[in-house]
Design an enzyme around this catalytic site. Structure first.
Site, PDB file in Angstrom:
ATOM      1  N   GLU A 181      90.008 138.912  68.266  1.00 61.34           N
ATOM      2  CA  GLU A 181      91.232 138.586  68.997  1.00 61.34           C
ATOM      3  C   GLU A 181      91.534 137.105  68.810  1.00 61.34           C
ATOM      4  O   GLU A 181      90.647 136.263  68.938  1.00 61.34           O
ATOM      5  CB  GLU A 181      91.050 138.910  70.490  1.00 61.34           C
ATOM      6  CG  GLU A 181      90.784 140.392  70.727  1.00 61.34           C
ATOM      7  CD  GLU A 181      90.264 140.679  72.131  1.00 61.34           C
ATOM      8  OE1 GLU A 181      89.728 139.743  72.764  1.00 61.34           O
ATOM      9  OE2 GLU A 181      90.382 141.823  72.585  1.00 61.34           O
ATOM     10  N   ARG A 239      80.849 134.661  80.583  1.00 65.25           N
ATOM     11  CA  ARG A 239      81.924 134.498  81.564  1.00 65.25           C
ATOM     12  C   ARG A 239      81.356 134.463  82.981  1.00 65.25           C
ATOM     13  O   ARG A 239      81.776 133.648  83.812  1.00 65.25           O
ATOM     14  CB  ARG A 239      82.951 135.623  81.414  1.00 65.25           C
ATOM     15  CG  ARG A 239      84.206 135.389  82.231  1.00 65.25           C
ATOM     16  CD  ARG A 239      85.248 136.474  82.010  1.00 65.25           C
ATOM     17  NE  ARG A 239      85.932 136.336  80.735  1.00 65.25           N
ATOM     18  CZ  ARG A 239      87.009 137.049  80.398  1.00 65.25           C
ATOM     19  NH1 ARG A 239      87.489 137.954  81.240  1.00 65.25           N
ATOM     20  NH2 ARG A 239      87.587 136.878  79.229  1.00 65.25           N
ATOM     21  N   GLU A 271      88.234 138.264  85.734  1.00 67.03           N
ATOM     22  CA  GLU A 271      87.563 139.543  85.496  1.00 67.03           C
ATOM     23  C   GLU A 271      86.231 139.293  84.807  1.00 67.03           C
ATOM     24  O   GLU A 271      86.169 138.595  83.793  1.00 67.03           O
ATOM     25  CB  GLU A 271      88.439 140.431  84.603  1.00 67.03           C
ATOM     26  CG  GLU A 271      87.753 141.708  84.146  1.00 67.03           C
ATOM     27  CD  GLU A 271      88.299 142.224  82.825  1.00 67.03           C
ATOM     28  OE1 GLU A 271      87.499 142.693  82.002  1.00 67.03           O
ATOM     29  OE2 GLU A 271      89.533 142.128  82.619  1.00 67.03           O
ATOM     30  N   ARG A 298      88.598 131.158  78.420  1.00 69.37           N
ATOM     31  CA  ARG A 298      87.880 132.312  78.967  1.00 69.37           C
ATOM     32  C   ARG A 298      87.497 133.349  77.926  1.00 69.37           C
ATOM     33  O   ARG A 298      86.937 134.379  78.260  1.00 69.37           O
ATOM     34  CB  ARG A 298      88.714 132.968  80.076  1.00 69.37           C
ATOM     35  CG  ARG A 298      90.102 133.377  79.648  1.00 69.37           C
ATOM     36  CD  ARG A 298      90.982 133.738  80.829  1.00 69.37           C
ATOM     37  NE  ARG A 298      90.779 135.093  81.297  1.00 69.37           N
ATOM     38  CZ  ARG A 298      91.309 135.571  82.424  1.00 69.37           C
ATOM     39  NH1 ARG A 298      92.020 134.785  83.199  1.00 69.37           N
ATOM     40  NH2 ARG A 298      91.098 136.815  82.786  1.00 69.37           N
ATOM     41  N   HIS A 299      87.790 133.091  76.643  1.00 69.85           N
ATOM     42  CA  HIS A 299      87.529 134.079  75.606  1.00 69.85           C
ATOM     43  C   HIS A 299      86.593 133.542  74.526  1.00 69.85           C
ATOM     44  O   HIS A 299      86.659 132.379  74.147  1.00 69.85           O
ATOM     45  CB  HIS A 299      88.838 134.529  74.942  1.00 69.85           C
ATOM     46  CG  HIS A 299      89.692 135.381  75.810  1.00 69.85           C
ATOM     47  ND1 HIS A 299      90.734 134.855  76.552  1.00 69.85           N
ATOM     48  CD2 HIS A 299      89.670 136.701  76.069  1.00 69.85           C
ATOM     49  CE1 HIS A 299      91.317 135.832  77.233  1.00 69.85           C
ATOM     50  NE2 HIS A 299      90.685 136.957  76.958  1.00 69.85           N
ATOM     51  N   SER A 339      84.456 145.357  83.216  1.00 62.30           N
ATOM     52  CA  SER A 339      85.353 146.498  83.067  1.00 62.30           C
ATOM     53  C   SER A 339      84.472 147.747  83.036  1.00 62.30           C
ATOM     54  O   SER A 339      83.437 147.748  82.368  1.00 62.30           O
ATOM     55  CB  SER A 339      86.170 146.385  81.780  1.00 62.30           C
ATOM     56  OG  SER A 339      87.089 147.446  81.672  1.00 62.30           O
ATOM     57  N   ARG A 343      84.839 140.622  68.994  1.00 58.55           N
ATOM     58  CA  ARG A 343      86.252 140.917  69.229  1.00 58.55           C
ATOM     59  C   ARG A 343      87.108 140.016  68.343  1.00 58.55           C
ATOM     60  O   ARG A 343      87.109 138.799  68.509  1.00 58.55           O
ATOM     61  CB  ARG A 343      86.616 140.693  70.704  1.00 58.55           C
ATOM     62  CG  ARG A 343      85.806 141.541  71.692  1.00 58.55           C
ATOM     63  CD  ARG A 343      86.140 143.017  71.567  1.00 58.55           C
ATOM     64  NE  ARG A 343      85.303 143.844  72.416  1.00 58.55           N
ATOM     65  CZ  ARG A 343      85.723 144.417  73.544  1.00 58.55           C
ATOM     66  NH1 ARG A 343      86.949 144.223  73.971  1.00 58.55           N
ATOM     67  NH2 ARG A 343      84.904 145.176  74.245  1.00 58.55           N
TER      68      ARG A 343
END
Length: 429
Positions: free
Chosen positions: A209, A403, A352, A215-216, A355, A207
């Site tokens: 991002e 995570r 979370e 958390r990423h 998903s 990803r």
């Protein structure tokens, strides 16, 4: 008996050999001298052991060493036993001091330094405990799904287009053609439902991002599941419920030492994990905690508060949030009444971890959705083609292994739940 003739004993086996001579091999974890008596702590794959001797020429910490000696009970030694050294041998000597003191490392002290020197810091007892838990978690994931008739697949990590659209893709040059690192195996695992009906994959995803949060990660291990011939998303949530229960059962059986070392507890998984719609979740955290929620999803604080509510009221560390709007879900999410979808997230201890949902299986509906999302259908031809050929109703989910590991163990930063993390600023080691 000579050292050569002795079979290697692991440190966690010492209790079986009280009064006997054993051979240990491992790393020199720590050392100290007290009035001519030398104490060394040897670390191997199973744990640590205190060894006591005199006149030993000890090398630098982290050297590979061999100790031969007799096993004695000692209440203050790790595991209740120590080894009285009869012979000591350096197998491979360290040539420089370690840049971090491995026995004294803590995750909340100089975290960047720990990651900069990950080649040695990963040897720490807590660091490897987290990775051992994750390994067992992944093994339980595989084992349980196979008992439910799933087949493991392997999908490309170099792709011509993103599975979810958007700009969070890492571009690469593929022999002069534009290509990307896969952000998800989503489209391929849906195709493979037409082959095996129930499939899963354990593989990295990417990803692009520009997050710099605890958390990423930009590369993480995704545990992906897809199943065919479902009625709706409830079948998918029920599967994940059973899967999580199986994972926690295995962790309880195999990782008691690691959880104890990290001061963590293994959660009970309810027979029926609570569910709440996104709109009701927004209302709950607003009314009960005076926390306003805007946008198309829950913010991190709302996730934390919602989990706090279910922990207090139902004793559950887990909660499914359901019925997400189309704007919050990718183009392949199956629509529901109104402008909602049959998509869900699973929250665990305030964050979370999953998903998922039901996917569109009708070709015409899928093409309409691609148009509504303003995506180029030509870049998705290899995926959409299969829906002309009788795809069954299907759905699935993905779990971020790091995570989930971090939340299970109370690790504050997800980077410490991966051996060699890749985040916004880290490409080494």
């Amino acid at each position: 008996m000579t050292a050569t003739a002795l079979q290697r004993t692991l440190t966690h086996e010492l209790a079986q050999f009280e009064g006997q001579t054993v051979k240990l091999q491992g790393f020199l974890h720590a050392r100290r001298d007290l009035g001519g008596v030398q104490f060394l702590v040897l670390r191997d794959v199973s744990g640590i052991a205190q060894c006591v001797g005199s006149g030993l020429e000890l090398p630098l910490s982290e050297s590979s060493v061999e100790v031969v000696g007799s096993v004695k009970a000692h209440p203050k030694a790790p595991g209740g036993f120590e080894v009285q050294v009869e012979s000591f041998r350096v197998i491979s000597a360290a040539t420089a001091p370690t840049p971090v003191e491995i026995p004294k490392m803590e995750w909340n002290v100089n975290p960047e330094t720990m990651l900069d020197y990950r080649v040695v810091s990963v040897r720490g007892l807590k660091e490897r405990a987290a990775l051992k838990v994750q390994a067992e978690l992944v093994a339980a994931f595989r084992d349980h799904l196979m008992t439910e008739g799933f087949t493991e697949i392997s999908t490309p990590k170099i792709v011509s287009a993103g599975a979810e659209g958007g700009a969070n893709l890492f571009p690469i040059d593929y022999f002069g053609q534009p290509a990307y690192l896969a952000q998800s195996p989503q489209l391929y695992k849906q195709i493979m439902v037409g082959v095996f009906e129930r499939v899963f994959e354990v593989a990295p995803v990417y990803r692009a991002e520009e997050h710099a949060t605890s958390r990423h990660l930009n590369e993480y291990l995704s545990l992906d599941v897809e199943m065919g011939f479902i009625e709706d998303e409830e079948d998918v949530m029920a599967l994940e419920n059973r899967l999580l229960a199986a994972i926690m059962t295995r962790l309880s059986a195999r990782c008691e030492t690691e959880f104890a070392l990290l001061g963590a507890t293994i959660p009970d998984v309810p027979v029926h994990i609570p569910r709440i719609t996104l709109m009701d979740a927004r209302e709950l955290v607003g009314d009960k905690y005076a926390h306003p929620v805007g946008g198309k999803d829950l913010d991190p604080e709302a996730e934390r508060l919602l989990c706090q509510h279910y922990a207090e009221t139902e004793g559950s560390d887990f909660v499914f949030v359901t019925k997400y709007p189309r704007a919050a879900r990718p183009f392949y999410a199956h629509p529901d009444e109104g402008d909602l979808t049959r998509g869900f997230d699973l929250l665990f201890r305030g964050i979370e971890i999953t998903s998922g949902g039901q996917r569109i299986h009708d070709h015409a509906m899928l093409m309409d959705s691609i148009a509504a999302y303003k995506l180029n259908p030509e870049t998705l031809t290899g995926y959409t083609e299969v829906f002309k050929y009788g795809m069954p109703p299907h759905g699935g989910f993905a779990i971020g292994a790091e995570r989930l590991t971090a939340k299970l163990l109370g690790i504050s930063n997800v980077r410490y739940a991966r051996a060699f993390p890749r985040d916004r600023h880290r490409l080494t080691p």
